[in-house]
Structures are given as C-alpha cells and as structure tokens.
Design a protein around this motif. Structure first.
Motif, PDB file in Angstrom:
ATOM      1  N   SER A   1       5.730 -46.136   9.611  1.00  0.00           N
ATOM      2  CA  SER A   1       4.661 -46.670  10.456  1.00  0.00           C
ATOM      3  C   SER A   1       4.031 -45.576  11.301  1.00  0.00           C
ATOM      4  O   SER A   1       2.806 -45.562  11.503  1.00  0.00           O
ATOM      5  N   VAL A   2       4.843 -44.642  11.797  1.00  0.00           N
ATOM      6  CA  VAL A   2       4.308 -43.543  12.599  1.00  0.00           C
ATOM      7  C   VAL A   2       3.389 -42.663  11.756  1.00  0.00           C
ATOM      8  O   VAL A   2       2.301 -42.267  12.211  1.00  0.00           O
ATOM      9  N   VAL A   3       3.791 -42.363  10.545  1.00  0.00           N
ATOM     10  CA  VAL A   3       2.973 -41.528   9.662  1.00  0.00           C
ATOM     11  C   VAL A   3       1.660 -42.233   9.310  1.00  0.00           C
ATOM     12  O   VAL A   3       0.593 -41.610   9.272  1.00  0.00           O
ATOM     13  N   LEU A   4       1.722 -43.542   9.058  1.00  0.00           N
ATOM     14  CA  LEU A   4       0.509 -44.289   8.745  1.00  0.00           C
ATOM     15  C   LEU A   4      -0.476 -44.258   9.912  1.00  0.00           C
ATOM     16  O   LEU A   4      -1.690 -44.100   9.717  1.00  0.00           O
ATOM     17  N   ILE A   5       0.036 -44.420  11.130  1.00  0.00           N
ATOM     18  CA  ILE A   5      -0.828 -44.347  12.305  1.00  0.00           C
ATOM     19  C   ILE A   5      -1.442 -42.956  12.428  1.00  0.00           C
ATOM     20  O   ILE A   5      -2.630 -42.800  12.723  1.00  0.00           O
ATOM     21  N   PHE A   6      -0.624 -41.926  12.181  1.00  0.00           N
ATOM     22  CA  PHE A   6      -1.118 -40.548  12.268  1.00  0.00           C
ATOM     23  C   PHE A   6      -2.205 -40.298  11.233  1.00  0.00           C
ATOM     24  O   PHE A   6      -3.247 -39.683  11.541  1.00  0.00           O
ATOM     25  N   ILE A   7      -2.011 -40.777   9.999  1.00  0.00           N
ATOM     26  CA  ILE A   7      -3.026 -40.592   8.953  1.00  0.00           C
ATOM     27  C   ILE A   7      -4.313 -41.313   9.324  1.00  0.00           C
ATOM     28  O   ILE A   7      -5.420 -40.790   9.130  1.00  0.00           O
ATOM     29  N   ALA A   8      -4.178 -42.524   9.884  1.00  0.00           N
ATOM     30  CA  ALA A   8      -5.371 -43.266  10.309  1.00  0.00           C
ATOM     31  C   ALA A   8      -6.128 -42.514  11.394  1.00  0.00           C
ATOM     32  O   ALA A   8      -7.361 -42.440  11.372  1.00  0.00           O
ATOM     33  N   LEU A   9      -5.399 -41.918  12.332  1.00  0.00           N
ATOM     34  CA  LEU A   9      -6.052 -41.165  13.398  1.00  0.00           C
ATOM     35  C   LEU A   9      -6.740 -39.916  12.855  1.00  0.00           C
ATOM     36  O   LEU A   9      -7.847 -39.572  13.288  1.00  0.00           O
ATOM     37  N   MET A  10      -6.113 -39.234  11.912  1.00  0.00           N
ATOM     38  CA  MET A  10      -6.754 -38.065  11.321  1.00  0.00           C
ATOM     39  C   MET A  10      -8.021 -38.460  10.556  1.00  0.00           C
ATOM     40  O   MET A  10      -9.028 -37.749  10.571  1.00  0.00           O
ATOM     41  N   GLY A  11      -7.968 -39.631   9.888  1.00  0.00           N
ATOM     42  CA  GLY A  11      -9.166 -40.121   9.223  1.00  0.00           C
ATOM     43  C   GLY A  11     -10.286 -40.409  10.205  1.00  0.00           C
ATOM     44  O   GLY A  11     -11.456 -40.129   9.935  1.00  0.00           O
ATOM     45  N   LEU A  12      -9.928 -40.960  11.364  1.00  0.00           N
ATOM     46  CA  LEU A  12     -10.939 -41.217  12.398  1.00  0.00           C
ATOM     47  C   LEU A  12     -11.543 -39.922  12.922  1.00  0.00           C
ATOM     48  O   LEU A  12     -12.744 -39.859  13.217  1.00  0.00           O
TER      49      LEU A  12
END
Length: 307
Positions: A109-120
């Motif tokens: 879940s932490v990695v998914l949030i991090f990937i979403a933030l990098m996409g933003l």
C-alpha cells in the motif's frame, strides 16, 4: 530561404539586424502581415533582449520558454531514498526477513501511494507548462489544485488502509475466538525517520469452528513502532502472543493484547482516526495556501504579454 514581408515586399537579408519576427524595412511583425500563417507567432522571452521585448506588436505572444529541469534526476533520487528507507534498511537489519517484508507487510500500500504521488508530480509538471507564470491567480489556482490532489491521494490511501484493518478486526469481534500463538520470529518492518516498525510472524492451530484436522496457520502483524514497546518485550520473553481469529476463516487473525480486539469499538476508533487524519491534512492544505498566497503577494508581478 529568405523571408519576404507581405506588407512592403522587402526581401529579408542575412545581414539584417532586426529580430527574426520583424521586417527590417517597415518594422511590422511577419505574423501580422502574412496570410499563410495558420497560428500566431510565439516569441520565447528568454531569447530576447529588453529592447526587443518592448518592440513586440499586438498579437505576438511572448512567454518564457520551458527550461530543461532536473525533475527526472530528483525523481530518481527521491525514489532511491524512499526505497532505501522503507525497504533496504529493514533487510540490512535482518536479512532473513526479506520475504516477510515483501509479502506480508503493508509495504504494498505504501508503494502504491508513492507511485500515485510520483504520477501526480509528472502530470503536474506537464500541466504547469501551460500555466502563465506572470498571472498570480493562475499560479495560485494551479498550486492549490496540485497540493489538494496530493493530500487527497494521501488521505484516501491511509483511510482505505485503516478501513481494511478495522473491517478485519470487526469481523473477528463479531465471530471470533481467542487463542495463543507461538512466535516464529520477530523482524523489522518498514522504517521511518526515527525507527523501524517491529513485526511478528506467529503460528497457531485453530481449535474452534473447524470440522477436520486443520493445519497450522501462519499470521503476520505489526507489534509496535519501536523495540522497547511492552508488546515486543512480551513476545520476545514468552515466545508467544495472544491473538484472535475469525471462526470458519482462521486465516483472518489479529493480535489481541489486553483483549482489545473484543474490548474496543473498532468502527468508532476508525472514524476518530479518519477525522483526526482529515484535520491534519486540512491544516496542511490551508497552511500551504497561506504560504503560497504570501509568496505570490510579495513577488513582483511580471507580464506575460507585451504590447
């Protein structure tokens, strides 16, 4: 090929000193006189002198040319530091826990949030190229939207994670049984700035709600945030932990120190936690808006269009 002015017929020469967009003879902009130009001429302000900027005619758009930035390098650096902090450090502290950290921690879940933030961040970088840097209102709206979306992603990510934990504990509370599980091993979890989380792998054999001889069930849970926590000391000293599991689905289990699985109202605790998290993110968002507003107010204005 030499350029011919449609207004006066002057044929531009290589030796002419006038800007590329301007006729050396009559001083008019080619875009104003040409009938073949499908779109307005764009002049990049970074390549013009102050004198040339002041000579621009109406209809000629002047904007700052997007510069090459080190965003990609910064992204790689941030990603590397992030991976080092939450993944590599725990494995270095306890190499035998590598598979447990990858498969049974909340790392996913932490990695998914991090990937979403990098996409933003990448999306925001692209969108910002079309923002007029000289328009304070435009800059303010873009920055407010960007930070608002970032905080929204964080809020929903943490709230979904908290909801799943509360749902599991509520199911166990509704149809669960207490037992004691043997500690398989204790290992470091995801690390933060000051310490690493302490996780535990335990094993137990269900004795309630199972009609056939069942196999030992393995469970994984976070014991505490630091090694001096009483729960960690208890698990290391006694080599066992109190747990509760859902009858009929023993693979769903949770730690049950002080009987908190059955004693606490997990729905109420989840709602209080989400409300507190929302207050924090709202406070951060308002603080960012105030700082951004002051920054734009104190910054000298710049015009993007020169008449």
């Amino acid at each position: 090929m030499d350029t011919e002015c449609q207004a006066c017929g002057y044929q531009r020469k290589v030796t002419d000193q006038a800007p590329d967009w301007q006729c050396p003879s009559c001083g008019k902009a080619y875009v104003k006189t040409s009938q073949k130009s499908p779109s307005p001429l764009v002049i990049y302000a970074d390549n013009l002198s102050e004198e040339s900027r002041n000579q621009l005619r109406d209809g000629v758009t002047c904007r700052i040319e997007p510069k090459e930035t080190t965003l990609n390098k910064h992204g790689v650096l941030i990603g590397s530091l992030f991976s080092l902090l939450i993944l590599v450090v725990p494995m270095l502290l306890d190499p035998s826990s590598a598979s447990d950290i990858l498969l049974h921690s909340n790392l996913t879940s932490v990695v998914l949030i991090f990937i979403a933030l990098m996409g933003l961040v990448v999306l925001g970088r692209r969108v910002s190229a079309g923002v007029d840097s000289g328009n304070s209102k435009s800059v303010f709206l873009f920055a407010a939207t960007f930070f608002g979306v970032v905080l929204a992603v964080l809020f929903f990510g943490f709230s979904i994670s908290g909801h799943n934990e509360a749902r599991i504990e509520a199911k166990i509370q509704h149809n669960g049984a207490r037992t004691t599980a043997d500690v398989v091993h204790i290992y470091s979890g995801i690390c933060g700035r000051r310490s690493c989380g302490i996780n535990v792998e335990y094993v137990f054999t269900p004795s309630t709600g199972v009609s056939v001889v069942s196999k030992p069930i393995h469970g994984y849970a976070e014991l505490a945030d630091h090694s001096n926590d009483p729960r960690v000391i208890y698990a290391r000293t006694n080599k066992e932990v109190p747990i509760a599991y859902e009858v009929g689905h023993p693979e769903v289990s949770a730690l049950n120190f002080n009987d908190d699985v059955f004693r606490l109202d997990h729905g109420k605790r989840y709602r209080k936690g989400i409300a507190f998290l929302g207050d924090i993110f709202l406070g951060i968002f308002l603080l960012v808006l105030v700082l951004l507003g002051f920054n734009l107010w104190l910054r000298p204005g710049r015009k993007s269009n020169v008449d």
